[in-house]
Design a protein around this motif. Structure first.
Motif, PDB file in Angstrom:
ATOM      1  N   LEU A 147     -17.191 -18.337  23.009  1.00  0.00           N
ATOM      2  CA  LEU A 147     -17.033 -18.001  24.437  1.00  0.00           C
ATOM      3  C   LEU A 147     -16.904 -19.237  25.326  1.00  0.00           C
ATOM      4  O   LEU A 147     -16.287 -19.181  26.384  1.00  0.00           O
TER       5      LEU A 147
ATOM      6  N   PHE B 283     -13.654 -20.238  26.803  1.00  0.00           N
ATOM      7  CA  PHE B 283     -13.051 -19.445  27.882  1.00  0.00           C
ATOM      8  C   PHE B 283     -13.828 -19.548  29.190  1.00  0.00           C
ATOM      9  O   PHE B 283     -13.260 -19.427  30.260  1.00  0.00           O
ATOM     10  N   TYR B 284     -15.136 -19.705  29.079  1.00  0.00           N
ATOM     11  CA  TYR B 284     -15.994 -19.690  30.256  1.00  0.00           C
ATOM     12  C   TYR B 284     -16.747 -21.012  30.351  1.00  0.00           C
ATOM     13  O   TYR B 284     -16.966 -21.685  29.342  1.00  0.00           O
ATOM     14  N   PHE B 285     -17.153 -21.358  31.559  1.00  0.00           N
ATOM     15  CA  PHE B 285     -17.859 -22.626  31.753  1.00  0.00           C
ATOM     16  C   PHE B 285     -19.368 -22.385  31.878  1.00  0.00           C
ATOM     17  O   PHE B 285     -19.798 -21.315  32.297  1.00  0.00           O
ATOM     18  N   THR B 286     -20.117 -23.395  31.504  1.00  0.00           N
ATOM     19  CA  THR B 286     -21.574 -23.300  31.602  1.00  0.00           C
ATOM     20  C   THR B 286     -21.996 -23.634  33.023  1.00  0.00           C
ATOM     21  O   THR B 286     -21.504 -24.601  33.596  1.00  0.00           O
ATOM     22  N   THR B 287     -22.881 -22.827  33.591  1.00  0.00           N
ATOM     23  CA  THR B 287     -23.328 -23.095  34.960  1.00  0.00           C
ATOM     24  C   THR B 287     -24.700 -23.780  34.928  1.00  0.00           C
ATOM     25  O   THR B 287     -25.444 -23.637  33.979  1.00  0.00           O
TER      26      THR B 287
END
Lengths: 14, 257
Positions: free
Chosen positions: A7, A10-14
């Motif tokens: 994942l 596709f998505y960034f870590t906040t």
């Protein structure tokens, strides 16, 4: 055989 | 101080049954908006996002934002002790390292409380940008569950292809191949039995069936499931929780080398 994506590709870590 | 009273306690029992095998430990976040969770499985291939809005609780008190780390297996064990008709109240004091689950029978003649230890969880939070999906399939959740179960006896992966004709679920394995096509069908008597496809362009993606099958454990939460698909994006499998919110599963696709 297709490769399993992660994942974070596709998505960034906040 | 946190106090959340949920009249339909069975919802929380079903939520835990839906996610406990996918994720071991997770932080539940409590804010004025509601009770929420975002967690990934250990391999970071799948993610679950849960929201139970504050308006859905009979009583919702959350004085300040609170994150409570819980072992989901242990939480599920405790919630299994609540009756299906019980009212469930979650309570936690500021700075406490425990959470209390109180179960009240509908007739108020049995009241139980279970105290569970909280844990410190260093979890990664992912930012999920709004996406335009190429295809959105809305279908009966039981039908989707049946398809994933049937296909997993043949193969390990499912190819989900959406065209104007319908949505096709395909697999292949050592013993052979399988294709299941569900056509758009919005003329049924009951809206929960309809299959509705909104598509801007055809899409075809491959996913591990093991995860899809795990997501279908949320079937008791909703009669309808929504699959949102775009090329080269994780699929979103959403079960709406009536009047309260949703449980969404994100699964990264498998891509040809």
């Amino acid at each position: 055989t297709p490769l399993q994506n992660n994942l974070s590709e596709f998505y960034f870590t906040t | 101080m946190l106090e959340l009273r949920l009249v339909q306690g069975s919802l929380l029992k079903k939520v835990l049954e839906a996610i406990k095998d996918l994720v071991n430990d997770a932080n539940f976040d409590c804010s004025a908006t509601g009770f929420s969770l975002q967690a990934m499985d250990s391999s970071h291939v799948a993610l679950v996002a849960l929201l139970l809005r504050s308006e859905g609780f009979e009583h919702y008190r959350c004085d300040r934002n609170l994150s409570m780390g819980m072992n989901l297996g242990n939480m599920a064990k405790m919630l299994k002790c609540a009756g299906n008709d019980d009212i469930i109240t979650l309570k936690a004091d500021d700075g406490s390292d425990t959470v209390t689950f109180m179960f009240e029978s509908p007739t108020q003649d049995k009241i139980s409380d279970f105290e569970m230890k909280l844990m410190d969880i260093d979890s990664e939070h992912l930012g999920i940008p709004e996406a335009e999906y190429h295809a959105i399939v809305r279908m009966p959740s039981s039908e989707f569950g049946r398809i994933c179960k049937d296909l997993s006896s043949i193969g390990d992966t499912v190819v989900i292809s959406v065209t104007k004709e319908g949505v096709k679920f395909s697999t292949r394995g050592d013993i052979g191949t399988a294709n299941i096509v569900c056509r758009q069908n919005n003329t049924v008597d009951k809206p929960e039995e309809a299959t509705i496809i909104e598509m801007t362009e055809p899409v075809s993606l491959t996913f591990a069936l093991r995860y899809m099958n795990s997501f279908t454990k949320a079937t008791p939460l909703s009669s309808i499931v929504t699959l949102s698909l775009s090329s080269d994006l994780p699929v979103v499998v959403e079960y709406k929780i009536a009047e309260m919110g949703y449980i969404r599963f994100y699964l990264a696709p498998k891509i040809e080398e």
